[in-house]
Enzyme design. Structure first.
Site, mmCIF file in Angstrom:
data_model
loop_
_atom_site.group_PDB
_atom_site.id
_atom_site.type_symbol
_atom_site.label_atom_id
_atom_site.label_comp_id
_atom_site.label_asym_id
_atom_site.label_seq_id
_atom_site.Cartn_x
_atom_site.Cartn_y
_atom_site.Cartn_z
ATOM 1 N N GLY A 79 -34.466 -7.260 7.235
ATOM 2 C CA GLY A 79 -33.129 -7.783 6.793
ATOM 3 C C GLY A 79 -32.280 -6.547 7.183
ATOM 4 N N GLY A 127 -37.714 -9.774 6.652
ATOM 5 C CA GLY A 127 -37.110 -11.571 6.402
ATOM 6 C C GLY A 127 -37.398 -11.952 7.500
ATOM 7 N N GLU A 150 -43.446 -4.006 1.824
ATOM 8 C CA GLU A 150 -41.608 -4.325 0.583
ATOM 9 C C GLU A 150 -42.322 -3.127 -0.007
ATOM 10 O OE1 GLU A 150 -40.719 -7.695 3.130
ATOM 11 O OE2 GLU A 150 -42.139 -6.899 2.259
ATOM 12 N N ASP A 158 -40.706 -10.390 -0.181
ATOM 13 C CA ASP A 158 -40.230 -11.799 -0.771
ATOM 14 C C ASP A 158 -39.733 -13.041 0.479
ATOM 15 O OD1 ASP A 158 -38.146 -9.888 1.462
ATOM 16 O OD2 ASP A 158 -36.204 -10.491 -0.131
#
Length: 369
Positions: A79, A127, A150, A158
């Site tokens: 992202g 992402g 992350e 995530d």
């Protein structure tokens, strides 16, 4: 953007839009089109992707969806983390809305009723994993580099990692979560990140075959390489599966680190080097993020996909209020000094209550996903 219908070949069109949608024969073709930004996902890309999948799932003319990316460096590197950082610093409420929409996109892909083929060439992280790994067919080239990095920026794995990482064999997913370790093509195929391996030089012909046949299994049968076709030594993680399972199947992060330290002091020089490097890597990540990620992996193995996404929305809502995410992004992306000052800075100083607080219910309720 609106869908463009084109019956031609699978060449990437020249266009300035961040994400492109075309119908080519029976294929709904998606192109991530930010090559200079390693095809990182913006909020607009996420919402447009959701709308298009919703249209295509009920369109009888579309028999499958194929997702590819412009350029040859990255499928999608994640992202737009810097923008999320800036929104948080500014107190912009749209920061959390991005994650709500991104997680809804992940769920839409997981539940998509038709074949969903991701053509992964280059970096696939964060992402980018979320818009590929939940599809029915994950096709990677020899340039594939998978990671969930992350914990190195004070965040957590995530985009559905709560579901797919604990389901990898030999606790490899837990290792990936806690170390931000990278998997190349052969290891990604062995671990289940990929369902098929192909040569980068065959991607255009494979795309054309998907358009011509509308049958991903038949098209892939012409181009897929088996694990036996890959060069010996290309799957170093698979060769270490027993050690990974023994170490990362332990009951706590402290037990994992103790096992690594013991191995590092052992007589097997090659295993000792791996263990020492792995322990050093873990100790360089955000202690809070590593401990949250470990607890997340333990919960995820027993949850269905929707419950995993709701859990992730709880975690992200709490972690964005903390210190380490902003410090990690500052160190890695903004100032690029790669010297984050985590708080707390030691695993032993992160309390169990602080970890558990990331899983607490939200005042405004769980994500509807």
């Amino acid at each position: 953007m609106s869908e463009h219908e084109n019956e031609g070949s699978g060449e990437v069109p020249m266009n300035d839009a961040e994400i492109l949608f075309e119908r080519k024969g029976p294929v709904g073709l998606v192109t991530l089109n930010r090559p200079k930004a390693l095809n990182a996902l913006s909020h607009d890309m996420v919402t447009e992707f959701i709308r298009q999948l919703d249209a295509w799932k009920d369109d009888d003319a579309v028999r499958l969806v194929v997702v590819r990316a412009a350029g040859d460096r990255a499928f999608c590197a994640g992202g737009d983390i810097r923008k999320i950082y800036e929104q948080g610093k500014a107190g912009d409420p749209r920061q959390r809305v991005f994650f709500a929409d991104e997680y809804r996109l992940n769920a839409a892909i997981k539940r998509f009723p038709k074949p969903y083929v991701a053509l992964i060439d280059g970096i696939v992280m964060g992402g980018g994993v979320g818009v590929s790994v939940h599809g029915s067919h994950r096709v990677g080239t020899e340039r594939t580099t998978f990671a969930m990095p992350e914990v190195g920026i004070g965040f957590f794995p995530d985009v559905g990692a709560t579901y797919f990482l604990p389901r990898m064999p030999h606790h490899v997913g837990t290792m990936a979560a806690l170390t931000a370790g990278r998997l190349k093509q052969a290891d990604a195929l062995w671990a289940g990140v990929l369902t098929h391996a192909v040569r980068a030089e065959d991607l255009d012909a494979l795309t054309d075959a998907l358009i011509e046949t509308g049958d991903p299994d038949a098209a892939l049968a012409r181009f897929a390489r088996t694990a036996d076709d890959l060069e010996p030594g290309e799957a170093p993680l698979a060769a270490r599966a027993g050690q990974v399972a023994d170490v990362f199947g332990r009951d706590s992060v402290s037990d994992i680190l103790a096992a690594l330290d013991a191995m590092a002091a052992g007589d097997d020089a090659e295993a000792a080097a791996w263990a020492a490097k792995t322990a050093e890597t873990m100790r360089g990540k955000s202690p809070t993020s590593v401990l949250v990620a470990f607890a997340q992996m333990r919960r995820g193995v027993d949850l269905d996909f929707g419950a995993c996404m709701r859990l992730e929305y709880r975690i992200v809502s709490h972690i964005l209020k903390g210190h380490d995410f902003y410090e990690g992004v500052r160190a890695v992306i903004v100032d690029k000094d790669n010297a984050p000052t985590w708080s707390p800075s030691r695993f032993e100083d992160v309390t169990a209550a602080a970890v558990e607080a990331h899983f607490d219910a939200l005042e405004d309720g769980d994500l509807d996903v």
